[in-house]
Write a protein that holds these residues in place. Structure first.
Motif, PDB file in Angstrom:
ATOM      1  N   GLN A 111      23.637 -16.151  -3.454  1.00 54.30           N
ATOM      2  CA  GLN A 111      23.159 -16.540  -4.782  1.00 54.30           C
ATOM      3  C   GLN A 111      22.513 -15.350  -5.494  1.00 54.30           C
ATOM      4  OE1 GLN A 111      20.818 -19.910  -3.168  1.00 54.30           O
ATOM      5  NE2 GLN A 111      21.582 -21.004  -4.956  1.00 54.30           N
ATOM      6  N   LEU A 112      21.717 -14.577  -4.763  1.00 56.58           N
ATOM      7  CA  LEU A 112      21.093 -13.400  -5.365  1.00 56.58           C
ATOM      8  C   LEU A 112      22.156 -12.427  -5.868  1.00 56.58           C
ATOM      9  CD1 LEU A 112      18.204 -12.764  -2.818  1.00 56.58           C
ATOM     10  CD2 LEU A 112      17.941 -13.423  -5.221  1.00 56.58           C
ATOM     11  N   ILE A 113      23.175 -12.188  -5.056  1.00 56.44           N
ATOM     12  CA  ILE A 113      24.247 -11.271  -5.448  1.00 56.44           C
ATOM     13  C   ILE A 113      24.960 -11.781  -6.693  1.00 56.44           C
ATOM     14  CG2 ILE A 113      26.503 -10.336  -4.763  1.00 56.44           C
ATOM     15  CD1 ILE A 113      25.357 -10.159  -1.885  1.00 56.44           C
ATOM     16  N   GLU A 114      25.243 -13.070  -6.757  1.00 57.02           N
ATOM     17  CA  GLU A 114      25.937 -13.634  -7.920  1.00 57.02           C
ATOM     18  C   GLU A 114      25.125 -13.465  -9.197  1.00 57.02           C
ATOM     19  OE1 GLU A 114      26.985 -17.674  -7.057  1.00 57.02           O
ATOM     20  OE2 GLU A 114      28.361 -17.094  -5.464  1.00 57.02           O
ATOM     21  N   VAL A 115      23.830 -13.716  -9.135  1.00 61.66           N
ATOM     22  CA  VAL A 115      22.992 -13.579 -10.331  1.00 61.66           C
ATOM     23  C   VAL A 115      22.883 -12.111 -10.736  1.00 61.66           C
ATOM     24  CG1 VAL A 115      20.664 -13.891 -11.262  1.00 61.66           C
ATOM     25  CG2 VAL A 115      21.701 -15.697  -9.899  1.00 61.66           C
ATOM     26  N   ILE A 116      22.674 -11.234  -9.773  1.00 54.41           N
ATOM     27  CA  ILE A 116      22.609  -9.802 -10.085  1.00 54.41           C
ATOM     28  C   ILE A 116      23.915  -9.350 -10.723  1.00 54.41           C
ATOM     29  CG2 ILE A 116      22.486  -7.487  -9.076  1.00 54.41           C
ATOM     30  CD1 ILE A 116      20.573  -8.770  -6.944  1.00 54.41           C
ATOM     31  N   ARG A 117      25.032  -9.770 -10.160  1.00 52.42           N
ATOM     32  CA  ARG A 117      26.360  -9.374 -10.645  1.00 52.42           C
ATOM     33  C   ARG A 117      26.626  -9.881 -12.056  1.00 52.42           C
ATOM     34  NH1 ARG A 117      29.801  -7.534 -12.782  1.00 52.42           N
ATOM     35  NH2 ARG A 117      31.955  -7.278 -12.201  1.00 52.42           N
ATOM     36  N   ALA A 118      25.985 -10.961 -12.442  1.00 54.34           N
ATOM     37  CA  ALA A 118      26.150 -11.481 -13.795  1.00 54.34           C
ATOM     38  C   ALA A 118      25.533 -10.539 -14.833  1.00 54.34           C
ATOM     39  CB  ALA A 118      25.517 -12.861 -13.915  1.00 54.34           C
ATOM     40  N   TRP A 120      13.186 -18.389 -13.697  1.00 56.52           N
ATOM     41  CA  TRP A 120      13.715 -17.859 -14.950  1.00 56.52           C
ATOM     42  C   TRP A 120      15.238 -17.733 -14.889  1.00 56.52           C
ATOM     43  CZ3 TRP A 120      16.233 -13.794 -17.332  1.00 56.52           C
ATOM     44  CH2 TRP A 120      15.992 -13.628 -18.698  1.00 56.52           C
ATOM     45  N   PHE A 121      15.759 -17.416 -13.711  1.00 56.57           N
ATOM     46  CA  PHE A 121      17.205 -17.292 -13.524  1.00 56.57           C
ATOM     47  C   PHE A 121      17.841 -18.621 -13.121  1.00 56.57           C
ATOM     48  CE2 PHE A 121      16.031 -12.794 -13.045  1.00 56.57           C
ATOM     49  CZ  PHE A 121      16.979 -12.205 -13.864  1.00 56.57           C
ATOM     50  N   ASP A 137      12.445  -7.915 -15.302  1.00 53.80           N
ATOM     51  CA  ASP A 137      11.522  -7.091 -16.082  1.00 53.80           C
ATOM     52  C   ASP A 137      12.213  -6.481 -17.298  1.00 53.80           C
ATOM     53  OD1 ASP A 137       9.444  -7.667 -14.327  1.00 53.80           O
ATOM     54  OD2 ASP A 137       9.580  -5.743 -13.258  1.00 53.80           O
ATOM     55  N   CYS A 138      13.441  -6.032 -17.141  1.00 51.72           N
ATOM     56  CA  CYS A 138      14.190  -5.464 -18.276  1.00 51.72           C
ATOM     57  C   CYS A 138      14.509  -6.511 -19.332  1.00 51.72           C
ATOM     58  CB  CYS A 138      15.477  -4.818 -17.788  1.00 51.72           C
ATOM     59  SG  CYS A 138      15.226  -3.301 -16.851  1.00 51.72           S
ATOM     60  N   LEU A 139      14.926  -7.679 -18.886  1.00 51.39           N
ATOM     61  CA  LEU A 139      15.314  -8.734 -19.821  1.00 51.39           C
ATOM     62  C   LEU A 139      14.123  -9.351 -20.538  1.00 51.39           C
ATOM     63  CD1 LEU A 139      18.075 -10.560 -17.755  1.00 51.39           C
ATOM     64  CD2 LEU A 139      18.396  -9.035 -19.708  1.00 51.39           C
ATOM     65  N   THR A 140      12.965  -9.294 -19.914  1.00 51.89           N
ATOM     66  CA  THR A 140      11.773  -9.894 -20.525  1.00 51.89           C
ATOM     67  C   THR A 140      10.820  -8.829 -21.066  1.00 51.89           C
ATOM     68  OG1 THR A 140      10.626 -10.002 -18.394  1.00 51.89           O
ATOM     69  CG2 THR A 140      11.900 -11.951 -19.075  1.00 51.89           C
ATOM     70  N   ASP A 141      11.282  -7.580 -21.097  1.00 56.42           N
ATOM     71  CA  ASP A 141      10.494  -6.448 -21.610  1.00 56.42           C
ATOM     72  C   ASP A 141       9.152  -6.295 -20.924  1.00 56.42           C
ATOM     73  OD1 ASP A 141      12.451  -5.659 -23.429  1.00 56.42           O
ATOM     74  OD2 ASP A 141      11.750  -7.102 -24.921  1.00 56.42           O
ATOM     75  N   THR A 191       3.396 -17.029  -6.946  1.00 56.62           N
ATOM     76  CA  THR A 191       3.813 -17.698  -8.179  1.00 56.62           C
ATOM     77  C   THR A 191       4.638 -16.757  -9.046  1.00 56.62           C
ATOM     78  OG1 THR A 191       1.700 -17.139  -9.201  1.00 56.62           O
ATOM     79  CG2 THR A 191       1.898 -19.331  -8.217  1.00 56.62           C
ATOM     80  N   GLY A 192       4.354 -15.438  -8.960  1.00 50.52           N
ATOM     81  CA  GLY A 192       5.154 -14.467  -9.710  1.00 50.52           C
ATOM     82  C   GLY A 192       6.599 -14.450  -9.249  1.00 50.52           C
TER      83      GLY A 192
END
Length: 93
Positions: free
Chosen positions: A29-36, A18-19, A88-92, A10-11
């Protein structure tokens, strides 16, 4: 080589949601989101895929240090780990 990442917990599913991603996500898709969110560098060492993340405003080819680095024998897992680090960075967390 696996072509997609499927959330096993679930994590993991929560991070993908969230993305705005589904339970199963293709490598592209993973690369595109990371690149954003960050510059990235993908390379191999032996049997491992390595993903380095850099500040989004920095040219990764200028010899600057990465802000995150991870590796896995599966590219899709290394990419998911990078996405989880960004989450983790974006959600502190």
């Amino acid at each position: 080589m696996k072509q997609a990442f499927t959330a096993r917990t679930t994590g993991e599913q929560g991070v993908l949601e969230w993305f705005g991603l589904g339970e199963t996500v293709a490598i592209g898709q993973l690369i595109e989101v990371i690149r954003a969110h960050h510059q990235l560098d993908i390379y191999t060492v032996g049997e491992h895929w390595c993903v380095q993340l850099f500040d989004p405003n920095v040219d990764a080819n200028d010899g600057v240090s990465c802000i995150s680095e991870g590796s896995s024998t599966e590219l899709v897992n290394a990419l998911y780990d990078a996405l989880e680090w960004i989450y983790d960075c974006l959600t502190d967390k």
